[in-house]
Motif scaffolding. Structure first.
Motif, PDB file in Angstrom:
ATOM      1  N   LEU A 181     -54.974  98.118  64.801  1.00 45.10           N
ATOM      2  CA  LEU A 181     -55.581  98.135  66.150  1.00 45.10           C
ATOM      3  C   LEU A 181     -54.632  98.184  67.043  1.00 45.10           C
ATOM      4  CD1 LEU A 181     -57.902  95.020  65.549  1.00 45.10           C
ATOM      5  CD2 LEU A 181     -58.246  97.339  65.188  1.00 45.10           C
ATOM      6  N   ARG A 230     -64.217 101.743  68.911  1.00 46.41           N
ATOM      7  CA  ARG A 230     -64.632 100.481  68.607  1.00 46.41           C
ATOM      8  C   ARG A 230     -65.441  99.978  69.978  1.00 46.41           C
ATOM      9  NH1 ARG A 230     -61.183  98.173  66.202  1.00 46.41           N
ATOM     10  NH2 ARG A 230     -59.944 100.036  65.918  1.00 46.41           N
ATOM     11  N   LEU A 255     -65.961  96.663  71.861  1.00 46.41           N
ATOM     12  CA  LEU A 255     -65.592  95.212  72.009  1.00 46.41           C
ATOM     13  C   LEU A 255     -66.551  94.102  72.115  1.00 46.41           C
ATOM     14  CD1 LEU A 255     -62.790  96.208  74.842  1.00 46.41           C
ATOM     15  CD2 LEU A 255     -62.629  96.472  72.300  1.00 46.41           C
ATOM     16  N   ASP A 281     -61.082  92.315  70.355  1.00 43.91           N
ATOM     17  CA  ASP A 281     -61.401  93.183  69.269  1.00 43.91           C
ATOM     18  C   ASP A 281     -62.325  92.645  68.175  1.00 43.91           C
ATOM     19  OD1 ASP A 281     -60.473  95.722  69.865  1.00 43.91           O
ATOM     20  OD2 ASP A 281     -58.326  95.339  69.607  1.00 43.91           O
TER      21      ASP A 281
END
Length: 707
Positions: free
Chosen positions: A22, A588, A590, A596
């Motif tokens: 990440l 991604r 959130l 995350d």
């Protein structure tokens, strides 16, 4: 000519490797071995021999030859000769070839005085031998922990060690007995994680262990193994806790003066540098939708027009309308009784009044949006008129609801790099509502209404090189119940203030260098300083956003884009490089708190689709409409995927059914390390969105670069 298909496929493979973690990892291109020093502490004791305070000196990686470092110890609050053995001149310590650590030892003098804890500072001065250099952590601190007065007692000290880039190192946590005893003392202890992870940052100590202080001695050590890595994580810690002290074979009682010590694993990787990007920034106009007459005549076709507007919401709008920073509340729509939309909300209106359900928007920023107008060095184009199209919030141009809020435009000078610190040159508050008179068509560029034409907000008579700012915010004083929507508008910097002439400073832009355009050296470009409010409303169209101009000195960094409330009525999204080719990106969604997701789960147990989730693998096209594969393990993200039937309601107390309604979608891509050979002089990155039959895509954009 390069094969774009091969480049996309290769780029996706590399990106999948780079963006598995990440956080961006540090580059290992620089193989220089760095020397660092940690901290340590020791309980001073009451009597007996001199105690050892040992500070670890570590290398970021093993060196092929001995490394010798020169250091000096200086008092902070401890007194040389009374609290520790004085060191009057620099000394040296050697780390043997192939090893990664050594110890600097200071002699601590026991006493029975009741004192505060005292400190000594040890500074690495230089590397005097071997293939290494001093790292950023060249100063360590030793603490002498006071244990007076009272019965004999055991205390555990602290220790700090620099983790290194690879391999492992052993660190010793000291246990100190306040005075020697005729019998041995057994100390039972355990390790508990604080911010460090057992098994990843240090070798897991699954069960309690014991250490022994022999008769007549005052010290024992607990050895822990720390793992190095090349990833920036910040300093991390674990605790060493004394759970029991036993005198072996004796009747003496031994207390615990300091039951917990801290192992600090000092991160020696450079912190990722986060650089906010200006959005747009290559043309002297921004957000002009499908307006004709803005582009030069030779390229002024519908296909080339931006087809997106700038936008700002009233403060009493719903955040899920798409304005991340101007809406004051969230969760403020009417809710149905059918699952998963629980009863509540705000009785059919958008409101600024909070309740048990309607919550304050924690991202609300009363300062609103800032757009910059950058005047180039050597500019000689004359006055610059800052103009807005559809500047007023009129019902015929509003989004989502009849709008009666004011839109305020504040023009600021170029005397500060911080927009809020720049001097105010002029303020233009424009009332909303069709009856206000501001929604009439402008009679000239400087008079009449603000609807359906360009109106001058301010004229910079004598522009100087630098950045001027247009601050845009909304308000409706005293109004907390009105349903607000959004105001769509456009901005341009009109050189001379007369006949419009567009311009661009990017050689890859179709506007650049065309007949009827201004030269780049007299082009005042417009950009969004931090947030950009955008609105797409043209059906069945391909809309291309000018994301940002990224220069060659940022090659090899990670481009990160946040899109809030993306895709209502849109079909796909692509990220285009400066040559116009789609590039692979990771994405991604959130969690609501901005964090995350971990294995698809957010804080509070919120799981996808209402929680956050991540892509399985990099893609060149993000589906904004259909189902999406869920990555069930964020540390692996491997195939086969688990497909989740899309829940049409993205979260409680929300009404939109867009897949990313009221959510932040984060895109990430690795910029190539060879900009010049890949892109030549082109610098402009774009985002391309295809819309459906009835788009109402109101989105807030931000972008940044990470080292």
């Amino acid at each position: 000519m390069r094969n774009p298909g091969k480049r996309v496929a290769a780029g996706a493979a590399v990106l999948a490797l780079v963006l598995t973690l990440l956080q961006p990892t540090a580059s290992h291109a620089d193989a220089t071995v760095r020397v660092a020093i940690g901290d340590a502490s020791v309980v001073e004791g009451n009597a007996g021999r001199v105690l050892a305070l040992k500070l670890p000196v570590t290398l970021s990686a093993p060196a092929p030859a001995d490394v010798v470092v020169r250091w000096i110890a200086q008092p902070v609050t401890a007194t040389p000769g009374d609290d520790y053995r004085a060191i009057t001149k620099p000394k040296t310590t050697k780390i043997a070839a192939g090893r990664t650590s050594a110890l600097i030892t200071l002699g601590v003098l026991p006493d029975t005085l009741d004192e505060d804890d005292e400190q000594i500072e040890v500074t690495l001065l230089e590397v005097v031998g071997g293939p290494a250099v001093l790292g950023p952590r060249s100063t360590g601190r030793g603490t002498i922990v006071d244990d007076d007065p009272g019965e004999p007692a055991v205390g555990v000290g602290d220790v700090a060690v620099v983790e290194g880039d690879e391999g492992s190192s052993t660190v010793s946590v000291p246990f100190t007995l306040s005075e020697p005893l005729p019998d041995a003392v057994r100390i039972t202890w355990r390790v508990t994680p604080a911010t460090a992870s057992a098994g990843e940052d240090y070798r897991d100590v699954a069960k309690p262990r014991t250490s022994r202080i022999d008769p007549g001695k005052t010290r024992a050590l607990a050895s822990l193994v720390v793992y190095g890595d090349g990833q920036y994580e910040g300093d991390e810690a674990a605790h060493v806790e004394v759970t029991d002290v036993t005198v072996i074979g004796g009747g003496a009682t031994v207390g615990v003066s300091r039951p917990t010590g801290t192992l600090t694993i000092v991160d020696d990787e450079p912190a990722p540098v986060i650089e906010p990007l200006h959005l747009g920034g290559v043309r002297n106009f921004l957000g002009t939708g499908d307006l004709a007459g803005i582009l030069p005549p030779s390229v002024d076709t519908l296909a080339n027009r931006p087809k997106s507007w700038l936008a700002i919401s009233g403060q009493c709008s719903g955040k899920e309308n798409g304005d991340r920073i101007m809406a004051r509340t969230t969760q403020n729509y009417t809710q149905q009784t059918s699952n998963p939309r629980p009863v509540g909300g705000s009785s059919g209106t958008f409101r600024c009044t909070t309740s048990s359900i309607v919550q304050n928007n924690t991202e609300y920023d009363p300062r609103g949006y800032f757009y910059g107008i950058e005047v180039p060095v050597g500019y000689s184009g004359g006055p610059i008129a800052i103009e807005a199209y559809d500047a007023a919030a009129c019902s015929s141009s509003s989004i989502d609801a009849p709008s009666v809020f004011r839109t305020i435009y504040v023009i600021r000078s170029d005397d500060s790099l911080n927009p809020t610190g720049a001097s105010v040159l002029g303020t233009v508050p424009i009332a909303g509502g069709d009856s206000s008179g501001t929604c009439a068509t402008p009679s000239t560029s400087t008079s009449g209404g603000y609807r359906g034409g360009w109106r001058q907000l301010y004229s910079i008579a004598n522009p100087t090189p630098g950045t001027y700012y247009v601050q845009i915010l909304t308000d409706t004083p005293g109004d907390t119940t009105t349903r607000h929507g959004s105001n769509s508008f456009a901005l341009r910097a009109n050189v001379g203030g007369g006949t419009w002439e567009p311009c661009s400073v990017d050689q890859g832009d179709p506007v650049h260098g065309r007949p009827g355009t201004l030269p780049a050296e007299t082009c005042p470009v417009i950009f969004a300083v931090e947030h950009l409010g955008a609105y797409l409303m043209m059906p069945n169209a391909v809309t291309t956003f000018d994301l940002a101009s990224i220069s060659h000195d940022h090659q090899g960094k990670v481009l990160e884009i946040d899109l809030f409330d993306l895709g209502e009525g849109s079909n796909t999204l692509e990220l285009l490089d400066p040559t116009g080719n789609p590039v692979a990106f990771d994405w991604r969604v959130l969690c609501y708190d901005g964090s995350d997701p971990v294995d698809g789960v957010c804080p509070g147990g919120d799981a996808a689709p209402t929680g956050g989730w991540a892509s399985i693998a990099p893609t060149t096209s993000l589906d904004l409409m259909g189902n999406q594969a869920l990555c069930t393990d964020s540390s692996v993200c491997s195939y086969p995927p688990v497909w989740v039937p899309w829940n049409p309601q993205p979260g409680p107390y929300r009404t939109g059914t867009g897949k990313y309604n009221d959510r932040v979608v984060r895109l990430r891509t690795l910029l190539p390390s060879d900009f010049q050979s890949t892109y030549g002089d082109a610098r402009l990155w774009r985002v391309r969105v295809t819309t459906g039959n009835a788009p109402t895509d109101r989105t807030t954009w931000t972008a940044r670069l990470r080292s």
